[in-house]
Design a protein around this motif. Structure first.
Motif, PDB file in Angstrom:
ATOM      1  N   GLU A 102       0.817  -1.204   0.000  1.00 56.34           N
ATOM      2  CA  GLU A 102       0.000   0.000   0.000  1.00 56.34           C
ATOM      3  C   GLU A 102       0.855   1.260   0.000  1.00 56.34           C
ATOM      4  O   GLU A 102       0.515   2.247  -0.648  1.00 56.34           O
ATOM      5  N   ARG A 103       1.981   1.218   0.690  1.00 53.89           N
ATOM      6  CA  ARG A 103       2.812   2.422   0.810  1.00 53.89           C
ATOM      7  C   ARG A 103       4.260   2.217   0.392  1.00 53.89           C
ATOM      8  O   ARG A 103       5.034   3.176   0.374  1.00 53.89           O
ATOM      9  N   TRP A 104       4.655   0.971   0.023  1.00 53.83           N
ATOM     10  CA  TRP A 104       6.039   0.685  -0.333  1.00 53.83           C
ATOM     11  C   TRP A 104       6.092  -0.230  -1.543  1.00 53.83           C
ATOM     12  O   TRP A 104       5.183  -1.041  -1.770  1.00 53.83           O
ATOM     13  N   ARG A 105       7.181  -0.132  -2.292  1.00 56.73           N
ATOM     14  CA  ARG A 105       7.405  -1.012  -3.435  1.00 56.73           C
ATOM     15  C   ARG A 105       8.882  -1.405  -3.478  1.00 56.73           C
ATOM     16  O   ARG A 105       9.745  -0.642  -3.034  1.00 56.73           O
ATOM     17  N   VAL A 106       9.160  -2.590  -4.027  1.00 55.91           N
ATOM     18  CA  VAL A 106      10.533  -3.108  -4.129  1.00 55.91           C
ATOM     19  C   VAL A 106      10.786  -3.457  -5.592  1.00 55.91           C
ATOM     20  O   VAL A 106      10.005  -4.189  -6.200  1.00 55.91           O
ATOM     21  N   ARG A 107      11.876  -2.946  -6.122  1.00 50.97           N
ATOM     22  CA  ARG A 107      12.217  -3.233  -7.518  1.00 50.97           C
ATOM     23  C   ARG A 107      13.654  -3.753  -7.606  1.00 50.97           C
ATOM     24  O   ARG A 107      14.452  -3.600  -6.675  1.00 50.97           O
ATOM     25  N   ALA A 108      13.943  -4.359  -8.752  1.00 53.48           N
ATOM     26  CA  ALA A 108      15.271  -4.917  -9.004  1.00 53.48           C
ATOM     27  C   ALA A 108      15.876  -4.235 -10.220  1.00 53.48           C
ATOM     28  O   ALA A 108      15.245  -3.386 -10.863  1.00 53.48           O
ATOM     29  N   MET A 109      17.095  -4.622 -10.542  1.00 55.47           N
ATOM     30  CA  MET A 109      17.700  -4.154 -11.773  1.00 55.47           C
ATOM     31  C   MET A 109      16.979  -4.795 -12.961  1.00 55.47           C
ATOM     32  O   MET A 109      16.169  -5.705 -12.813  1.00 55.47           O
ATOM     33  N   LEU A 152      18.566  -4.899  -4.746  1.00 56.65           N
ATOM     34  CA  LEU A 152      17.176  -4.459  -4.710  1.00 56.65           C
ATOM     35  C   LEU A 152      17.093  -3.013  -4.233  1.00 56.65           C
ATOM     36  O   LEU A 152      18.014  -2.509  -3.572  1.00 56.65           O
ATOM     37  N   ILE A 153      15.969  -2.376  -4.558  1.00 57.61           N
ATOM     38  CA  ILE A 153      15.730  -0.988  -4.165  1.00 57.61           C
ATOM     39  C   ILE A 153      14.360  -0.905  -3.508  1.00 57.61           C
ATOM     40  O   ILE A 153      13.362  -1.345  -4.089  1.00 57.61           O
ATOM     41  N   LEU A 154      14.316  -0.360  -2.313  1.00 53.53           N
ATOM     42  CA  LEU A 154      13.064  -0.117  -1.594  1.00 53.53           C
ATOM     43  C   LEU A 154      12.658   1.336  -1.815  1.00 53.53           C
ATOM     44  O   LEU A 154      13.443   2.250  -1.564  1.00 53.53           O
ATOM     45  N   GLU A 155      11.425   1.539  -2.289  1.00 50.77           N
ATOM     46  CA  GLU A 155      10.921   2.884  -2.583  1.00 50.77           C
ATOM     47  C   GLU A 155       9.597   3.112  -1.858  1.00 50.77           C
ATOM     48  O   GLU A 155       8.804   2.181  -1.675  1.00 50.77           O
ATOM     49  N   SER A 156       9.368   4.338  -1.498  1.00 47.23           N
ATOM     50  CA  SER A 156       8.055   4.729  -0.985  1.00 47.23           C
ATOM     51  C   SER A 156       7.138   5.033  -2.163  1.00 47.23           C
ATOM     52  O   SER A 156       7.594   5.468  -3.227  1.00 47.23           O
ATOM     53  N   LEU A 200      12.495   8.922  -2.421  1.00 47.92           N
ATOM     54  CA  LEU A 200      13.208   8.089  -1.457  1.00 47.92           C
ATOM     55  C   LEU A 200      13.418   6.681  -1.995  1.00 47.92           C
ATOM     56  O   LEU A 200      12.491   6.032  -2.468  1.00 47.92           O
ATOM     57  N   HIS A 201      14.653   6.194  -1.933  1.00 50.98           N
ATOM     58  CA  HIS A 201      14.978   4.828  -2.330  1.00 50.98           C
ATOM     59  C   HIS A 201      16.227   4.388  -1.576  1.00 50.98           C
ATOM     60  O   HIS A 201      17.203   5.110  -1.484  1.00 50.98           O
ATOM     61  N   LEU A 202      16.157   3.167  -1.035  1.00 55.11           N
ATOM     62  CA  LEU A 202      17.273   2.555  -0.325  1.00 55.11           C
ATOM     63  C   LEU A 202      17.761   1.349  -1.106  1.00 55.11           C
ATOM     64  O   LEU A 202      16.962   0.580  -1.652  1.00 55.11           O
ATOM     65  N   TRP A 203      19.084   1.174  -1.151  1.00 50.86           N
ATOM     66  CA  TRP A 203      19.707   0.070  -1.874  1.00 50.86           C
ATOM     67  C   TRP A 203      20.024  -1.073  -0.913  1.00 50.86           C
ATOM     68  O   TRP A 203      20.506  -0.850   0.200  1.00 50.86           O
ATOM     69  N   PHE A 204      19.788  -2.304  -1.375  1.00 49.63           N
ATOM     70  CA  PHE A 204      20.105  -3.507  -0.617  1.00 49.63           C
ATOM     71  C   PHE A 204      21.030  -4.370  -1.482  1.00 49.63           C
ATOM     72  O   PHE A 204      20.609  -4.888  -2.524  1.00 49.63           O
ATOM     73  N   LEU A 205      22.288  -4.496  -1.060  1.00 51.64           N
ATOM     74  CA  LEU A 205      23.304  -5.205  -1.828  1.00 51.64           C
ATOM     75  C   LEU A 205      23.728  -6.452  -1.057  1.00 51.64           C
ATOM     76  O   LEU A 205      24.165  -6.368   0.094  1.00 51.64           O
ATOM     77  N   ALA A 206      23.611  -7.611  -1.679  1.00 51.78           N
ATOM     78  CA  ALA A 206      23.942  -8.878  -1.037  1.00 51.78           C
ATOM     79  C   ALA A 206      25.398  -9.237  -1.311  1.00 51.78           C
ATOM     80  O   ALA A 206      25.817  -9.306  -2.469  1.00 51.78           O
ATOM     81  N   ARG A 207      26.174  -9.459  -0.233  1.00 49.19           N
ATOM     82  CA  ARG A 207      27.568  -9.895  -0.399  1.00 49.19           C
ATOM     83  C   ARG A 207      27.633 -11.413  -0.413  1.00 49.19           C
ATOM     84  O   ARG A 207      27.076 -12.073   0.459  1.00 49.19           O
ATOM     85  N   PRO A 208      28.305 -11.995  -1.424  1.00 49.49           N
ATOM     86  CA  PRO A 208      28.391 -13.459  -1.497  1.00 49.49           C
ATOM     87  C   PRO A 208      29.153 -14.026  -0.300  1.00 49.49           C
ATOM     88  O   PRO A 208      30.131 -13.453   0.171  1.00 49.49           O
ATOM     89  N   TYR A 209      28.692 -15.177   0.171  1.00 46.03           N
ATOM     90  CA  TYR A 209      29.326 -15.839   1.308  1.00 46.03           C
ATOM     91  C   TYR A 209      30.735 -16.314   0.920  1.00 46.03           C
ATOM     92  O   TYR A 209      30.952 -16.862  -0.162  1.00 46.03           O
ATOM     93  N   GLY A 210      31.684 -16.084   1.812  1.00 38.26           N
ATOM     94  CA  GLY A 210      33.051 -16.527   1.593  1.00 38.26           C
ATOM     95  C   GLY A 210      33.915 -15.555   0.814  1.00 38.26           C
ATOM     96  O   GLY A 210      35.140 -15.706   0.795  1.00 38.26           O
ATOM     97  N   ARG A 211      33.325 -14.564   0.173  1.00 36.93           N
ATOM     98  CA  ARG A 211      34.095 -13.575  -0.591  1.00 36.93           C
ATOM     99  C   ARG A 211      34.540 -12.452   0.349  1.00 36.93           C
ATOM    100  O   ARG A 211      33.972 -11.358   0.366  1.00 36.93           O
ATOM    101  N   LEU A 212      35.581 -12.729   1.124  1.00 34.30           N
ATOM    102  CA  LEU A 212      36.019 -11.756   2.114  1.00 34.30           C
ATOM    103  C   LEU A 212      36.596 -10.502   1.471  1.00 34.30           C
ATOM    104  O   LEU A 212      36.607  -9.433   2.093  1.00 34.30           O
TER     105      LEU A 212
END
Length: 311
Positions: free
Chosen positions: A61-68, A78-82, A131-143
């Motif tokens: 209702e008040r938020w949306r999530v989009r990808a590349m 991912l990007i979280l937008e109002s 307004l938009h926030l970025w969510f970036l996933a770091r691969p496991y083990g890739r120090l």
């Protein structure tokens, strides 16, 4: 006396820094008296406000999530937008409180994916006033990808497979839908093949597919300020930094939603005559042969259907 160029900072020696070799610091431009408007400011159109729900993987209702618009080098970006055209400092108390809940919820959803160690949450806002926030996933083990330069590594790493990318999107959308809203991302379709097509392909007949170029956080227009402050900003269509819309993963416009009632019954009414060959009237010469053939089994909801007596 010419200015002495600044020395290269120490972080260029960090293991996480993605470049090596001879580096030099760029000359810093003079500050401009007036900053150019961002997208969604002054007479510039807002990309987020004009985007339909079908361009997102999950909508509420008040938020949306989009990808590349295509697979990325990182497992998930991912990007979280109002929905409302507001910046971070403009949020009312209700949306400000919900932003904290949505941030935690989306971080957990991305971190639940296989092969994800951490989720970086970033907000720049230099390219868009929405307004938009970025969510970036770091691969496991890739120090080597830990820390500040994860968004740079996203532009360097080869993209993940499209099937894995779409599956990850569908899983995140389903996770968010458990708390409300509507998931629009769908998992990849299974490519069914006949047994004869499963034989290994000989190298002579193998066709090398071109390597797919990944999307990039750095290349995303929302986070790249214009290089020329004096550029003509009156024509948004001429902006080379306009972001590519995400793939439309939801239902096509005009199609019925998943939960829409089906007005066309799938099964025939119980009192409909059986149109199977065993229930049809046969000629006198064929009736005896038809008696020896086992009648075709009707579906469960047609077991009680009245059959036409054989002549």
């Amino acid at each position: 006396m010419p200015d002495t160029p600044p020395s290269v900072p120490d972080f260029t020696q960090w293991p996480s820094f993605p470049f090596e070799g001879d580096l030099r610091v760029k000359q810093l431009d003079e500050p401009v008296p007036f900053e150019p408007p961002r997208r969604g400011e002054a007479d510039r159109e807002c990309t987020a406000c004009n985007a339909p729900d079908e361009a997102y993987i999950w909508v509420g209702e008040r938020w949306r999530v989009r990808a590349m618009d295509r697979p990325t080098g990182l497992p998930m970006v991912l990007i979280l937008e109002s929905r409302s055209h507001l910046d971070l400092g403009d949020l009312p108390n209700l949306l400000a409180a919900e932003l904290g809940v949505m941030t935690v919820r989306l971080e957990r959803a991305v971190r639940s994916l296989d092969g994800v160690a951490r989720v970086h949450v970033n907000r720049w806002g230099d390219g868009s006033a929405h307004l938009h926030l970025w969510f970036l996933a770091r691969p496991y083990g890739r120090l080597q990808l830990r820390g500040t330069f994860l968004s740079l590594w996203d532009s360097i790493l080869p993209p993940i497979s499209e099937d894995q990318w779409r599956e990850n999107l569908a899983m995140v959308a389903a996770w968010l839908a458990e708390f409300g809203g509507r998931p629009l991302a769908e998992p990849p379709r299974i490519q069914w093949q006949a047994p004869s097509s499963l034989s290994p392909t000989s190298p002579a007949n193998a066709v090398e597919e071109p390597e797919e170029e990944s999307a990039s956080v750095i290349e995303a227009a929302d986070e790249i300020p214009e290089s020329d402050a004096a550029a003509d900003l009156s024509d948004p269509s001429a902006d080379p930094l306009e972001p590519h819309p995400a793939p439309q993963t939801g239902p096509a416009p005009g199609s019925a939603p998943d939960n829409a009632p089906d007005n066309a019954p799938d099964n025939a009414p119980d009192n409909a005559p059986d149109s199977s060959p065993s229930g049809a009237q046969n000629s006198a010469g064929e009736s005896e042969e038809a008696d020896e053939v086992e009648p075709q089994k009707a579906p469960d909801d047609q077991q009680g259907a009245t059959r036409t007596p054989q002549s």
